[in-house]
Design an enzyme around this catalytic site. Structure first.
Site, mmCIF file in Angstrom:
data_model
loop_
_atom_site.group_PDB
_atom_site.id
_atom_site.type_symbol
_atom_site.label_atom_id
_atom_site.label_comp_id
_atom_site.label_asym_id
_atom_site.label_seq_id
_atom_site.Cartn_x
_atom_site.Cartn_y
_atom_site.Cartn_z
ATOM 1 N N HIS A 246 0.822 -1.217 0.000
ATOM 2 C CA HIS A 246 0.000 0.000 0.000
ATOM 3 C C HIS A 246 0.857 1.269 0.000
ATOM 4 O O HIS A 246 0.480 2.273 -0.588
ATOM 5 C CB HIS A 246 -0.958 -0.004 1.193
ATOM 6 C CG HIS A 246 -0.321 -0.473 2.451
ATOM 7 N ND1 HIS A 246 -0.232 -1.807 2.760
ATOM 8 C CD2 HIS A 246 0.293 0.186 3.441
ATOM 9 C CE1 HIS A 246 0.410 -1.929 3.906
ATOM 10 N NE2 HIS A 246 0.740 -0.742 4.336
ATOM 11 N N HIS B 199 9.979 -1.770 14.595
ATOM 12 C CA HIS B 199 9.334 -1.805 15.920
ATOM 13 C C HIS B 199 8.864 -3.220 16.288
ATOM 14 O O HIS B 199 8.503 -3.471 17.427
ATOM 15 C CB HIS B 199 8.189 -0.782 16.020
ATOM 16 C CG HIS B 199 6.892 -1.197 15.400
ATOM 17 N ND1 HIS B 199 5.685 -0.647 15.782
ATOM 18 C CD2 HIS B 199 6.600 -2.098 14.420
ATOM 19 C CE1 HIS B 199 4.707 -1.206 15.068
ATOM 20 N NE2 HIS B 199 5.232 -2.067 14.239
ATOM 21 N N GLU C 54 8.269 5.274 11.386
ATOM 22 C CA GLU C 54 7.918 4.671 12.683
ATOM 23 C C GLU C 54 7.458 5.756 13.652
ATOM 24 O O GLU C 54 7.741 6.937 13.456
ATOM 25 C CB GLU C 54 9.154 4.002 13.311
ATOM 26 C CG GLU C 54 9.662 2.759 12.595
ATOM 27 C CD GLU C 54 8.967 1.476 13.035
ATOM 28 O OE1 GLU C 54 7.998 1.527 13.825
ATOM 29 O OE2 GLU C 54 9.419 0.407 12.569
ATOM 30 N N GLU D 275 7.847 0.709 21.199
ATOM 31 C CA GLU D 275 8.048 1.905 20.381
ATOM 32 C C GLU D 275 9.265 2.621 20.952
ATOM 33 O O GLU D 275 9.526 2.562 22.152
ATOM 34 C CB GLU D 275 6.823 2.807 20.444
ATOM 35 C CG GLU D 275 5.565 2.178 19.890
ATOM 36 C CD GLU D 275 5.686 1.782 18.436
ATOM 37 O OE1 GLU D 275 5.637 2.655 17.576
ATOM 38 O OE2 GLU D 275 5.844 0.573 18.153
HETATM 39 C C1 SAM Z 1 3.988 -4.701 10.872
HETATM 40 S S1 SAM Z 1 4.066 -5.325 9.270
HETATM 41 C C2 SAM Z 1 4.410 -3.878 8.300
HETATM 42 C C3 SAM Z 1 3.997 -4.031 6.873
HETATM 43 C C4 SAM Z 1 4.145 -2.757 6.047
HETATM 44 N N1 SAM Z 1 5.519 -2.294 5.989
HETATM 45 C C5 SAM Z 1 3.236 -1.688 6.600
HETATM 46 O O1 SAM Z 1 3.724 -0.706 7.165
HETATM 47 O O2 SAM Z 1 2.027 -1.827 6.489
HETATM 48 C C6 SAM Z 1 5.622 -6.142 9.247
HETATM 49 C C7 SAM Z 1 5.923 -6.849 7.938
HETATM 50 O O3 SAM Z 1 7.170 -7.532 8.082
HETATM 51 C C8 SAM Z 1 7.069 -8.739 7.360
HETATM 52 N N2 SAM Z 1 8.106 -9.686 7.827
HETATM 53 C C9 SAM Z 1 8.177 -10.314 9.023
HETATM 54 N N3 SAM Z 1 9.285 -11.091 9.062
HETATM 55 C C10 SAM Z 1 9.911 -10.928 7.865
HETATM 56 C C11 SAM Z 1 11.119 -11.432 7.310
HETATM 57 N N4 SAM Z 1 11.912 -12.267 8.005
HETATM 58 N N5 SAM Z 1 11.467 -11.024 6.077
HETATM 59 C C12 SAM Z 1 10.679 -10.167 5.362
HETATM 60 N N6 SAM Z 1 9.531 -9.649 5.834
HETATM 61 C C13 SAM Z 1 9.152 -10.022 7.071
HETATM 62 C C14 SAM Z 1 5.653 -9.197 7.654
HETATM 63 O O4 SAM Z 1 5.217 -10.181 6.738
HETATM 64 C C15 SAM Z 1 4.888 -7.897 7.564
HETATM 65 O O5 SAM Z 1 4.419 -7.643 6.268
#
Ligand code: SAM
Length: 402
Positions: free
Chosen positions: A248, A309, A338, A365
């Site tokens: 997005h 975070h 963040e 945070e």
């Molecule tokens: C809190 S979400 C944030 C998603 C997006 N950046 C946003 O702000 O809406 C954290 C993202 O990190 C991804 N994630 C978690 N572990 C990961 C990894 N080892 N490698 C790549 N992405 C990862 C998750 O799938 C998720 O989409």
């Protein structure tokens, strides 16, 4: 009557006066006006409520609203209201469409009306509201379901968990409130990946949670064209959204800055990239684990939104140390979107996110000092921090320290 008053009439009057004085700013949609009045409105409620009303609101009203909303989602009640295009829908029609008990549906609709989720038009007649309409859209609907089923139990269990651990600040991503509540030893993202229904809800929710707020690429926030639009040549990608969810942020950047040329790359875990399906034109998808070396070299910007975070300092350093070798010194920028917790007067969207992070990953945070310290430890120099308004995320820009 005056002698039984439990609230401060002076404080209430002051807040009402400030709200009234903000009318023009809200009508004109001046930056920050809506957030300012919303904060005042919450303060007004806290001022006017009696202690017993506060206990009731926290203890039954909101939990019952949350539960009734989840039930209405399960029974597709909001979709049924939506199909009527603002015309009233009768209780009888809702009983037929849901197959639920008439008395149960009636009391559910009454609480949803009383708490402004839907509108009561007459006796046993209901209509949609902007909120119930939003709750038919996956990014909002799934926010309720994900928070109700996944985050909710974890937040609820925090006091019992902390009592058990002697009130230590949670710091172990594999042994925190989340594991305590969900009876697992897996960290949050591993647990989530094993439950596709919740993972899909989480990804949709991430697309919606920041909707309606000014974003980093809006005018008046981070000067996008000036900071990352000046590119040395057209070959290296413009921006890599690392852990970017369903993409997005890239879509928003493309829509709001059509003048910027350059490749936009979305990276996330395999299941998330699969959920994206066919990307929008101009967006490339890469399955990438951010604990491994960044494969896209020399991009103008590497963007991390609500990623760091999720992790403790040691894991953040691993993520950063896997990006830094791909950055061209003096050219590439790291953009961290963040919350920055202010030293004084932190607003509830930030303080509650801090608790949510405690609930999900035993993480937190960070304050400006903590962000600067973390990035410096990774070998980065902070070149600016842009904040639009209290309670919204900040954009931290950093470069490889030379
Ligand atoms: C809190 S979400 C944030 C998603 C997006 N950046 C946003 O702000 O809406 C954290 C993202 O990190 C991804 N994630 C978690 N572990 C990961 C990894 N080892 N490698 C790549 N992405 C990862 C998750 O799938 C998720 O989409």
């Amino acid at each position: 009557m005056a002698s039984s008053t439990t609230y401060s009439t002076q404080i209430a009057a002051d807040i009402l006066g400030t709200i009234a004085a903000s009318t023009e700013a809200v009508v004109q949609q001046r930056p920050g006006a809506r957030e300012h009045v919303l904060a005042l409105a919450y303060k007004l409620v806290s001022t006017l409520e009696t202690p017993s009303e506060t206990v009731q609101r926290m203890g039954w009203t909101e939990p019952a609203r949350f539960a009734a909303t989840q039930m209405a989602i399960d029974l597709k009640i909001f979709e049924k209201l939506e199909e009527a295009h603002n015309a009233p829908v009768s209780l009888v029609d809702l009983v037929v469409s849901t197959g639920g008990d008439a008395a149960l549906i009636a009391r559910t609709m009454k609480h949803l009306s009383a708490t402004n989720i839907i509108s009561e038009i007459g006796v046993d007649e209901y209509a949609s509201t902007p909120i119930s309409t939003a709750l038919t859209i996956p990014k909002f609907r799934d926010g309720i379901s994900y928070l109700y089923n996944v985050a909710g139990p974890s937040l609820h269990s925090i006091p019992a968990y902390l009592k058990k651990t002697g009130y230590e600040n949670p710091g172990n991503i594999a042994d925190g409130p989340f594991q305590f509540a969900h009876k697992t030893q897996n960290p949050f993202f591993i647990w989530l990946a094993e439950r596709p229904e919740y993972a899909e809800q989480f990804n949709n929710y991430m697309s919606g949670y920041r909707q309606g707020k000014l974003s980093w690429c809006d005018e008046g926030f981070y000067p996008v064209a000036e900071r990352i639009g000046q590119r040395l040549n057209s070959e290296p990608p413009l921006l890599v959204d690392v852990g970017g969810g369903l993409g997005h942020d890239l879509l928003e950047l493309r829509t709001k800055h059509p003048e910027l040329s350059g490749r936009l790359i979305l990276q996330d875990q395999a299941d998330v990239i699969k959920q994206v399906g066919n990307p929008e034109k101009g967006i490339e998808l890469i399955v990438h684990d951010f604990f491994t070396p960044q494969p896209v070299k020399g991009a103008k910007a590497y963007y991390l939104h609500s990623v760091l975070h999720d992790w403790d300092d040691a894991r953040c350093l691993k993520i950063l140390n896997n990006i830094i070798p791909a950055m061209s010194p003096g050219y590439s920028k790291l953009l961290v979107n963040e919350n920055v917790v202010p030293d004084v007067g932190a607003a509830w969207p930030i303080t509650s996110m801090d608790w949510l992070m405690m609930a999900l990953g035993a993480v937190k945070e960070r304050t400006e000092k903590q962000w600067r310290g973390l990035l410096q430890q990774a070998g980065l120099e902070v070149t600016g921090i842009w904040t639009y308004e209290q309670g919204t995320e900040s954009l931290i820009e950093a470069e490889v320290a030379i």
